[in-house]
Scaffold this motif. Structure first.
Motif, PDB file in Angstrom:
ATOM      1  N   LYS A  28       0.835  -1.198   0.000  1.00 11.43           N
ATOM      2  CA  LYS A  28       0.000   0.000   0.000  1.00 11.43           C
ATOM      3  C   LYS A  28       0.870   1.248   0.000  1.00 11.43           C
ATOM      4  CE  LYS A  28      -3.894  -2.091   2.504  1.00 11.43           C
ATOM      5  NZ  LYS A  28      -4.771  -1.948   3.694  1.00 11.43           N
ATOM      6  N   ILE A  29       0.638   2.110  -0.970  1.00  5.08           N
ATOM      7  CA  ILE A  29       1.417   3.348  -1.113  1.00  5.08           C
ATOM      8  C   ILE A  29       0.456   4.535  -1.154  1.00  5.08           C
ATOM      9  CG2 ILE A  29       3.032   4.652  -2.554  1.00  5.08           C
ATOM     10  CD1 ILE A  29       4.010   1.975  -3.689  1.00  5.08           C
ATOM     11  N   GLY A  30       0.741   5.555  -0.363  1.00  5.51           N
ATOM     12  CA  GLY A  30      -0.076   6.763  -0.363  1.00  5.51           C
ATOM     13  C   GLY A  30       0.531   7.856  -1.218  1.00  5.51           C
ATOM     14  N   LEU A  87      -3.654   8.480   5.629  1.00  3.98           N
ATOM     15  CA  LEU A  87      -2.996   7.416   4.869  1.00  3.98           C
ATOM     16  C   LEU A  87      -2.193   6.483   5.779  1.00  3.98           C
ATOM     17  CD1 LEU A  87      -1.779   9.509   1.806  1.00  3.98           C
ATOM     18  CD2 LEU A  87      -3.484   7.693   1.748  1.00  3.98           C
ATOM     19  N   GLU A  91      -5.175   3.781   6.304  1.00  7.61           N
ATOM     20  CA  GLU A  91      -4.871   2.907   5.175  1.00  7.61           C
ATOM     21  C   GLU A  91      -3.629   2.039   5.416  1.00  7.61           C
ATOM     22  OE1 GLU A  91      -7.169   2.704   3.239  1.00  7.61           O
ATOM     23  OE2 GLU A  91      -8.198   4.634   3.280  1.00  7.61           O
ATOM     24  N   VAL A  93      -0.398   2.598   4.931  1.00 10.44           N
ATOM     25  CA  VAL A  93       0.522   2.563   3.795  1.00 10.44           C
ATOM     26  C   VAL A  93       1.952   2.348   4.283  1.00 10.44           C
ATOM     27  CG1 VAL A  93      -0.954   4.052   2.396  1.00 10.44           C
ATOM     28  CG2 VAL A  93       0.838   5.079   3.809  1.00 10.44           C
ATOM     29  N   THR A 117       7.253   6.519   8.994  1.00  4.25           N
ATOM     30  CA  THR A 117       6.800   6.158   7.657  1.00  4.25           C
ATOM     31  C   THR A 117       7.658   6.869   6.616  1.00  4.25           C
ATOM     32  OG1 THR A 117       4.526   5.948   8.464  1.00  4.25           O
ATOM     33  CG2 THR A 117       4.825   6.144   6.081  1.00  4.25           C
ATOM     34  N   ARG A 322       7.329  -0.670   6.610  1.00  4.00           N
ATOM     35  CA  ARG A 322       7.845   0.694   6.509  1.00  4.00           C
ATOM     36  C   ARG A 322       9.348   0.759   6.758  1.00  4.00           C
ATOM     37  NH1 ARG A 322       2.909   3.381  10.068  1.00  4.00           N
ATOM     38  NH2 ARG A 322       1.284   3.084   8.488  1.00  4.00           N
TER      39      ARG A 322
END
Length: 372
Positions: A28-30, A87, A91, A93, A117, A322
Motif C-alpha cells: 500500500k502506497i499513499g 494514509l 490505510e 501505507v 513512515t 515501513r
C-alpha cells in the motif's frame, strides 16, 4: 467525475492487473498532491507516474501487487497533514509520496517522522531534509543543486550578468532564490533586482518595474508555474526583452501552454525531458503518452521510479514493511544504486538524491536540449 471517485478508480486500475488476490500480497502506497487548484497539472503528473509503474508491476504477476491511495491536498498544507495522518493510520501505507509543494512537504515531515513512515517528496525546499528525520527522502534535485547548475549555465554559457530574481515568499521560492543568489555570488555576480511576492499574487508589475529600472537582461522567476507564466506575460507587456530562466517547477508543459509566446526562448532545468533521443527515454515517453495523451515530465518520472524503489525494497526483504522501505532507500549508494528511468538512484545521509539536469530551451513552443 468527483475526486473521491477518481481516486477510487485510480486505486482500482493500479490493482486490476494483479491476478488472483490470494496469490499476492499488497504493498500500500499513499500519494499526497494537488489534483485541484493552481498546481493541479503537477498533481496529475504525480498520480499518473505512480499509477503507470503500479500497473506495470501488477501486470507482471509477482508475489506483490501495488495498491495506491491518493489524497488531494489542493496545495493546502493543512490538508496535506490531514491526508498524511489518514494514509498512515487508516490505510496503513508503507510509504507516502508527497507533497509536491515544498511548504506542504515540510509540514508533513513531523508526521511521517512520528509514525516512522518513509516520505518521498519532489519538493525542493532546502529545509525539508534538514529536520533531523531519517524518514524523509527527496526524489528531486534540491534547491542547492538546481540553483548551482542554473547559475553556472546562466553566467558561463548564456553570458548573462544583469539578472533579476522574482520569487514567491514561501519555502520553495525563498530556498530557490537564495540558493541562486549564493551561487551567483560564487561566480562574482549579484542580482540587479531581488524581489519577493505573495504566493497568491497575480500582479507583478511593481517588481518587474524595479527589474526594468535596474537594467535587467535576464529574469529568474521562481514560484508556481502559473505565476512564472504570468510574470513572463507581464514583462512582455512592459516592453522588457529578457532571457527567462526557470527551474524544474517551470519544466511542466503547462508553463509553455499558459505562457505562450511570452515564454519563447526561456531556459529551464529538468531531470527528465521527453525530447531526449535516447531509445529508453523515447520508449517510456511513448508508453506514457499512449495511456495519458500527453508528454511525461520530471514529476512523472520521479514518481514512476519511486514506486519501483518501494517495490524493489519489499521484494528484496520479502515483506511489506515501513522500516524495510526506509532502510532500502537509505542503502542506495554508488555501487548499490537502483536503476530507473532517471538513471542511478542514490541518497546521501540526509535523504538527498542527485541527478544530472537537462537545460532545455523553449523554441517554437517546444523543448530543445541546450545542455546537460
Amino acid at each position: 467525475m468527483r475526486h473521491a471517485e477518481m481516486f477510487a478508480a485510480l486505486a482500482l486500475a493500479a490493482s486490476l492487473a494483479a491476478g488472483p488476490a490470494h496469490a499476492q500480497q499488497v504493498i500500500k502506497i499513499g500519494v499526497v498532491g494537488p489534483l485541484t487548484g493552481a498546481f493541479a497539472a503537477g498533481g496529475q503528473s504525480q498520480i499518473t507516474g505512480a499509477e503507470m509503474r503500479a500497473k506495470e508491476i501488477n501486470a507482471q504477476g509477482g508475489p506483490y501487487k501495488i495498491e495506491l491511495f491518493s489524497e488531494d491536498d489542493a496545495s493546502n498544507c493543512d490538508q496535506s497533514v490531514n491526508a498524511t495522518v489518514k494514509l498512515v493510520t487508516r490505510e496503513n501505507v508503507v510509504a507516502v509520496l508527497g507533497a509536491l509543494n515544498s511548504p506542504c512537504a515540510l509540514a508533513m515531515v513531523p508526521i511521517t517522522k512520528r509514525y516512522k513512515t518513509p516520505q518521498f517528496t519532489p519538493g525542493v525546499g532546502a529545509a525539508i531534509t534538514k529536520q533531523g528525520s531519517e524518514w524523509v527522502f527527496r526524489i528531486a534535485v534540491g534547491a542547492e543543486g538546481q540553483t548551482k547548475a542554473l547559475a553556472d549555465f546562466t553566467v558561463n554559457k548564456l553570458g548573462e550578468k544583469k539578472i533579476a530574481v522574482l520569487y514567491s515568499d514561501d519555502e520553495y521560492g525563498a530556498s530557490m532564490a537564495n540558493g541562486f543568489k549564493t551561487a551567483l555570488a560564487a561566480l562574482g555576480v549579484q542580482p540587479v533586482a531581488f524581489e519577493s511576492f505573495p504566493r497568491a499574487d497575480q500582479d507583478f508589475t511593481g517588481q518587474l518595474s524595479k527589474a526594468k529600472q535596474a537594467g535587467a537582461t535576464a529574469l529568474y522567476a521562481v514560484g508556481a508555474y502559473t505565476a512564472s507564466a504570468l510574470i513572463a506575460k507581464q514583462a512582455k507587456a512592459l516592453g522588457m526583452n529578457l532571457k527567462l530562466l526557470g527551474d524544474t517547477g517551470n519544466a511542466t508543459p503547462k508553463y509553455i501552454e499558459l505562457g505562450g509566446e511570452a515564454v519563447e526562448g526561456a531556459v529551464v532545468m529538468e531531470p527528465f525531458t521527453p525530447v531526449d533521443p535516447d531509445p529508453k527515454v523515447q520508449e517510456f515517453v511513448k508508453r506514457y503518452k499512449d495511456q495519458y495523451g500527453r508528454d511525461p515530465d520530471g514529476w512523472v518520472a520521479e514518481m514512476y521510479d519511486t514506486v519501483g524503489i518501494i517495490h524493489a525494497a519489499v521484494t528484496k526483504a520479502g515483506k511489506a514493511d515501513r522500516q524495510v522501505v526506509r532502510d532500502y532507500a537509505a542503502s542506495l549508494k554508488p555501487g548499490t544504486a537502483y536503476t530507473g528511468i532517471l538513471g542511478q538512484w542514490t541518497f546521501d545521509a540526509t535523504g538527498e538524491a542527485q541527478f544530472p539536469l537537462y537545460k532545455v530551451e523553449i523554441k517554437d513552443g517546444k523543448k530543445v536540449i541546450v545542455g546537460r
